[in-house]
Design an enzyme around this catalytic site. Structure first.
Site, short mmCIF file in Angstrom:
data_model
loop_
_atom_site.label_atom_id
_atom_site.label_comp_id
_atom_site.label_asym_id
_atom_site.label_seq_id
_atom_site.Cartn_x
_atom_site.Cartn_y
_atom_site.Cartn_z
N LYS A 295 40.96 34.33 42.35
CA LYS A 295 39.68 34.90 42.20
C LYS A 295 39.23 34.79 40.64
CE LYS A 295 38.64 35.65 45.50
NZ LYS A 295 38.50 34.66 46.49
N ARG B 290 30.82 35.16 46.85
CA ARG B 290 30.56 36.28 47.12
C ARG B 290 29.50 36.47 46.36
NH1 ARG B 290 31.30 41.61 44.59
NH2 ARG B 290 32.43 40.58 43.11
N LYS B 291 29.56 36.82 44.86
CA LYS B 291 28.52 37.08 44.09
C LYS B 291 28.45 36.06 43.01
CE LYS B 291 27.34 41.73 44.02
NZ LYS B 291 27.44 43.13 43.35
N THR C 230 39.01 29.61 40.97
CA THR C 230 39.79 28.31 41.52
C THR C 230 38.78 27.35 42.26
OG1 THR C 230 41.38 30.00 41.96
CG2 THR C 230 41.75 28.12 42.73
N HIS D 92 48.48 28.92 42.06
CA HIS D 92 48.41 30.20 41.36
C HIS D 92 49.59 30.80 40.70
CE1 HIS D 92 44.52 30.96 43.07
NE2 HIS D 92 44.94 31.29 44.29
N TRP E 102 35.71 26.86 42.22
CA TRP E 102 34.79 26.16 41.32
C TRP E 102 35.37 25.10 40.58
CZ3 TRP E 102 32.08 29.41 36.70
CH2 TRP E 102 30.93 28.66 36.19
#
Ligand code: PAP
Length: 327
Positions: A62, A286-287, A65, A129, A67
């Site tokens: 989050k 999401r945003k 990644t 990650h 992007w």
């Protein structure tokens, strides 16, 4: 499990196994692993053979990644794609399908062999990650390059908090403030998937300082604020700088545009598709805002991040693009 030995950081001191939503989590050599990922993590560490030409994206969940996967893919493949936005494969494939996560790609039993990764065209693009200290030796000893992206911990937490609620397996959970408080507490005491957060960030940041040709350290907030400058840094780091002609032309803006939150979110594959373990692609978009945590965290919750921020500060790290003031 013999491999799960507690070590001596705060999170590592915990002797009990933890849970994250519906999944057990285990501490594996200082790294909190969701149970369904643990064997992949061990297999990746044991078998992965890096090449000098590999490019590896490292990030906590989050923190940008998806992007960065789109940007790196677009940069490396731009010669075949530019001048026509419709040619970018993001229309039909989520960026996670274009660049695999190594510890999930190798989602297999510890003693099985990895899938054959040698046929992937050079430069091979992968993601992980995992923190720098957990990477397989061959990543450290070859000349492969690592691009790390980090994000301020409060927005990272809020993004994780929402994301896990999108898993089908978590649909029965009715999250409330009490549960959120409990998860802020977990996150801030180092117990979160692929955490502890601050160890992860510091591991790559320190490596980028000591070995800037090996690790490029970026901030999500910086990418948002100055996408063009960051894209230039990225292309130079991965060894395919923009030509003068490209700089003057449209390609920089084109890549920035096609990989933007708005553009990816609107792609049909991300409105309706499902790529990874039990959630829909739209959960990845999401945003995409900076500072969204202020809409969710109470001042008391936000205060809990202070200790983590203090630890980063004491280690000499501060966010270049985000004013960290949790209260
Ligand atoms: P992952 O670890 O599951 O792959 P990751 O892509 O790292 O997730 O992070 C998702 C976050 O990045 C989401 O943040 P939010 O919850 O605060 O909204 C997501 O909206 C944001 N994001 C995804 N794509 C982009 C993009 N192209 N530009 C900016 N932010 C993006």
């Amino acid at each position: 499990m013999a491999a799960l030995e507690p070590k001596n950081t705060k999170a590592q001191d915990k002797t009990e196994d933890e849970t994250w939503f519906v999944w057990p989590m285990y501490l594996y050599q200082g790294l909190w692993c969701l149970n369904y990922i643990l064997e992949g993590v061990i297999a990746f560490r044991t078998h992965f053979q890096a090449y000098d030409s590999d490019i590896i994206l490292a990030s906590l969940p989050k923190t940008g990644t998806t992007w960065l996967k789109s940007l790196i893919f677009a940069i490396v493949n731009r010669k075949n794609l530019s001048n026509d936005l419709t040619q970018y494969p993001f229309h039909t494939k989520n960026p996670h399908e274009l660049i695999s996560h190594l510890e999930t790609k190798v989602y297999l039993k510890v003693n099985e062999k990895l899938p054959d990764l040698s046929k992937i065209p050079s430069p091979r693009l992968f993601a992980t990650h995992m923190p720098c200290y957990s990477l397989p030796d061959s990543i450290k000893t070859t000349k492969c390059r690592i691009v790390c992206v980090c994000r301020n911990p409060l927005d990272t937490f809020v993004s994780i908090w929402h994301f896990f609620q999108e898993f089908e397996a978590c649909k029965g959970i009715k999250p409330d403030m009490e549960m959120m408080e409990k998860y802020v507490d977990k996150f801030c005491s180092g117990v979160s998937p692929w955490g502890p957060y601050e160890n992860h960030v510091l591991s790559y940041w320190k490596e980028s300082k000591q070995n800037p040709k090996k690790v490029l350290f970026l901030e999500y907030e910086g990418l948002k604020k100055e996408p063009r400058d960051h894209l230039k840094r990225l292309v130079e780091f991965v060894g395919c700088p923009f030509s003068e002609e490209e700089e003057k032309g449209k390609v920089v803006d084109e890549i920035t545009e096609v990989c933007s939150f708005k553009s990816l979110k609107e792609m049909e594959v991300n409105k309706s598709g499902k790529v990874i373990f039990g959630f829909e692609n739209k959960a990845l978009f999401r945003k995409g805002e900076v500072g969204d945590w202020t809409n969710y965290l109470t001042p008391m919750m936000a205060k809990q991040f202070d200790q983590m921020l203090e630890k980063l500060k004491t280690a000499g790290f501060s966010f270049e693009y985000y004013q960290m003031n949790s209260s």
